[in-house]
Design an enzyme around this catalytic site. Structure first.
Site, short mmCIF file in Angstrom:
data_model
loop_
_atom_site.label_atom_id
_atom_site.label_comp_id
_atom_site.label_asym_id
_atom_site.label_seq_id
_atom_site.Cartn_x
_atom_site.Cartn_y
_atom_site.Cartn_z
N GLY A 139 0.84 -1.19 0.00
CA GLY A 139 0.00 0.00 0.00
C GLY A 139 0.88 1.24 0.00
N ILE A 188 2.46 2.77 2.49
CA ILE A 188 3.70 2.61 3.25
C ILE A 188 4.60 1.56 2.60
CG2 ILE A 188 4.68 1.91 5.48
CD1 ILE A 188 2.11 3.17 6.77
N SER A 192 0.26 -8.85 -2.03
CA SER A 192 -0.97 -8.19 -1.61
C SER A 192 -2.09 -8.96 -2.29
CB SER A 192 -0.99 -6.72 -2.02
OG SER A 192 -0.78 -6.60 -3.40
N THR A 227 -4.46 -8.06 -4.23
CA THR A 227 -4.59 -7.67 -5.64
C THR A 227 -3.22 -7.20 -6.13
OG1 THR A 227 -6.62 -6.67 -4.83
CG2 THR A 227 -6.11 -6.37 -7.17
N ARG A 251 0.90 -3.90 12.44
CA ARG A 251 0.19 -4.10 13.70
C ARG A 251 0.68 -5.41 14.32
NH1 ARG A 251 -0.90 0.56 13.93
NH2 ARG A 251 -2.93 1.52 13.54
N ASP A 308 8.10 -2.80 15.73
CA ASP A 308 7.60 -1.53 16.27
C ASP A 308 6.25 -1.72 16.94
OD1 ASP A 308 7.74 1.35 16.62
OD2 ASP A 308 6.20 1.51 15.07
N GLU A 313 0.35 -4.35 23.41
CA GLU A 313 1.19 -3.19 23.81
C GLU A 313 0.66 -2.57 25.10
OE1 GLU A 313 1.17 -0.68 20.36
OE2 GLU A 313 1.98 -2.26 19.10
N HIS A 318 6.34 1.43 19.33
CA HIS A 318 5.29 1.90 18.40
C HIS A 318 5.51 3.38 18.06
CE1 HIS A 318 0.88 1.11 17.07
NE2 HIS A 318 1.47 2.00 16.29
P1 NDP Z 1 -2.78 0.94 2.78
O1 NDP Z 1 -4.23 0.65 2.94
O2 NDP Z 1 -2.32 1.90 1.76
O3 NDP Z 1 -1.99 -0.43 2.53
C1 NDP Z 1 -2.34 -1.65 3.11
C2 NDP Z 1 -1.96 -2.73 2.13
O4 NDP Z 1 -2.18 -4.00 2.74
C3 NDP Z 1 -2.79 -2.70 0.84
O5 NDP Z 1 -1.91 -2.59 -0.24
C4 NDP Z 1 -3.52 -4.04 0.83
O6 NDP Z 1 -3.57 -4.53 -0.50
C5 NDP Z 1 -2.61 -4.89 1.71
N1 NDP Z 1 -3.30 -6.01 2.32
C6 NDP Z 1 -4.44 -5.99 3.05
N2 NDP Z 1 -4.76 -7.23 3.43
C7 NDP Z 1 -3.80 -8.05 2.93
C8 NDP Z 1 -3.58 -9.45 2.96
N3 NDP Z 1 -4.42 -10.26 3.60
N4 NDP Z 1 -2.47 -9.94 2.37
C9 NDP Z 1 -1.60 -9.13 1.75
N5 NDP Z 1 -1.77 -7.80 1.66
C10 NDP Z 1 -2.86 -7.27 2.24
O7 NDP Z 1 -2.29 1.39 4.23
P2 NDP Z 1 -0.95 2.18 4.62
O8 NDP Z 1 0.17 1.69 3.79
O9 NDP Z 1 -1.22 3.62 4.69
O10 NDP Z 1 -0.79 1.65 6.12
C11 NDP Z 1 -0.58 0.26 6.37
C12 NDP Z 1 -0.72 -0.05 7.84
O11 NDP Z 1 0.42 0.40 8.54
C13 NDP Z 1 -1.88 0.67 8.56
O12 NDP Z 1 -3.10 0.01 8.36
C14 NDP Z 1 -1.43 0.64 10.00
O13 NDP Z 1 -1.96 -0.49 10.67
C15 NDP Z 1 0.09 0.50 9.91
N6 NDP Z 1 0.74 1.68 10.47
C16 NDP Z 1 1.57 1.54 11.56
C17 NDP Z 1 2.18 2.63 12.11
C18 NDP Z 1 3.09 2.49 13.29
O14 NDP Z 1 3.17 3.42 14.08
N7 NDP Z 1 3.81 1.40 13.44
C19 NDP Z 1 1.95 3.98 11.61
C20 NDP Z 1 1.11 4.02 10.44
C21 NDP Z 1 0.53 2.90 9.91
P3 NDP Z 1 -4.75 -5.51 -0.96
O15 NDP Z 1 -6.03 -4.91 -0.48
O16 NDP Z 1 -4.62 -5.59 -2.44
O17 NDP Z 1 -4.45 -6.82 -0.32
#
Ligand code: NDP
Length: 314
Positions: free
Chosen positions: A154, A156, A175, A177, A233, A257, A262, A280
């Site tokens: 996604g 990040i 991912s 898709t 997470r 992280d 937590e 975190h």
């Molecule tokens: P996005 O929604 O842009 O990206 C999430 C990605 O995960 C998508 O590309 C999605 O693709 C993929 N995904 C979802 N389910 C699955 C699966 N079962 N298998 C493989 N891939 C999967 O979110 P961000 O990149 O903005 O953020 C990602 C996560 O990072 C947040 O949801 C948050 O939990 C975490 N985070 C942690 C932080 C920290 O402090 N440590 C700070 C900020 C974010 P697809 O749907 O095609 O599978």
């Protein structure tokens, strides 16, 4: 337009953000009150928006207690602690703070992988503990040129991949898709991705759909020369399986992280030099947290003036 209803603050927030909320809106800080039930009885009919963080979310019972609630504004990109389906069914829109934190989270993921592979934190402990003069520091593992696997490409995940392009690595991702416009190879399952990379970087969304995605089997596939980075997470990784894999040397190391419970970190991880443990903090810079706070205020402003949100969740 919703006019001038009350804003409910459902979790602690940055002091500057709390101050801005209190200056701009009639605000009830529910989490601070000795008797939240009494406060709810008093304010329930005025609350039109709730502000919260991913750690707290807004429980279904709280949504049900607020008949005029129409917006839940999250500080943070993850919002798995709020049941969006339940919110929608009640006519409540939900927003988060995407994009503004992407760079800092990606920076930290790269830094954490370099830390665990090159033993930076372990080296720092070694110098501080006065061990330098008595024994040579063990050799570490090269980062440049390695095979990086990104679990969840996604916002990040892509930012992590872009950074690693500068390290001469080969990059594959998993991912659900395949992503159209990237030069990286799509691999259909987490297990296959783990099997063919030197470092697996977890950047998927949290929540029920990804719980335990990094299973004992995936860690087994990563193998004794493989490293894990988790900035997504804690729920995404089977933590018991990870503790076992680290303790028994079945993976080379991990940089974490986020954790399942937590701020509690399993003792075996605290005692291991194979892991880098962070509280975190992936988005926790002055610049990014300010930008996240600003986006919360912008969402709220849009909602209070026009009845819509600036960055609604999909
Ligand atoms: P996005 O929604 O842009 O990206 C999430 C990605 O995960 C998508 O590309 C999605 O693709 C993929 N995904 C979802 N389910 C699955 C699966 N079962 N298998 C493989 N891939 C999967 O979110 P961000 O990149 O903005 O953020 C990602 C996560 O990072 C947040 O949801 C948050 O939990 C975490 N985070 C942690 C932080 C920290 O402090 N440590 C700070 C900020 C974010 P697809 O749907 O095609 O599978």
């Amino acid at each position: 337009p919703t006019g001038s209803g009350t804003v409910l603050q459902a979790s602690p927030l940055l002091p500057d953000l709390e101050k801005a909320l209190a200056e701009r809106y009639r605000t009830v800080r529910l989490h601070e009150l000795a008797d939240p039930a009494a406060a709810l009885r008093e304010h329930a009919d005025d609350v039109v928006a709730a502000v919260t963080s991913a750690r707290f979310g807004v429980a279904n019972s709280l949504m049900d207690a607020l008949p005029r609630l129409r917006a839940i504004v999250h500080f943070g990109v993850g919002y798995e602690t709020t049941d969006v389906t339940h919110a929608r069914a009640r006519g409540i829109d939900v927003s988060n703070t995407p994009d503004v934190l992407t760079d800092c989270v990606a920076d930290l993921a790269v830094g954490a992988l370099i830390d665990v592979m090159r033993a930076l934190s372990a080296g720092d402990r070694y110098v501080r503990d006065g061990k330098w003069s008595s024994a040579p520091f063990p050799l570490a593992t090269r980062v440049s040129g390695k095979r990086i696997g990104i679990l969840g490409l996604g916002r990040i995940g892509r930012a992590v991949a872009r950074r690693f392009e500068g390290f001469g690595t080969s990059i594959a991702y998993c991912s659900r898709t395949p992503v159209a416009d990237v030069p990286y190879r799509h691999v259909p399952t987490a297990r296959e991705l783990a099997a063919e990379c030197d470092a697996l970087v977890v950047t998927v969304a949290g929540g029920a759909a990804t719980r335990g995605l990094v299973s004992a089997e995936v860690l087994e596939a990563l193998g004794p020369r493989g490293y894990l980075v988790n900035v997504a997470r804690g729920s995404v990784v089977d933590e018991q399986a990870l503790v076992a894999a680290v303790s028994e040397g079945r993976i080379a190391g991990a940089a974490l992280d986020v954790f399942a419970d937590e701020p509690n970190v399993p003792r075996a991880l605290l005692e291991s030099d194979r892991v880098v443990l962070l509280p975190h903090i992936a988005s926790a810079t002055h610049e990014t947290r300010r930008a996240m706070g600003d986006l919360v205020l912008d969402n709220l402003h849009r909602f209070m003036t026009e009845g819509t949100l600036l960055t609604p969740v999909p």
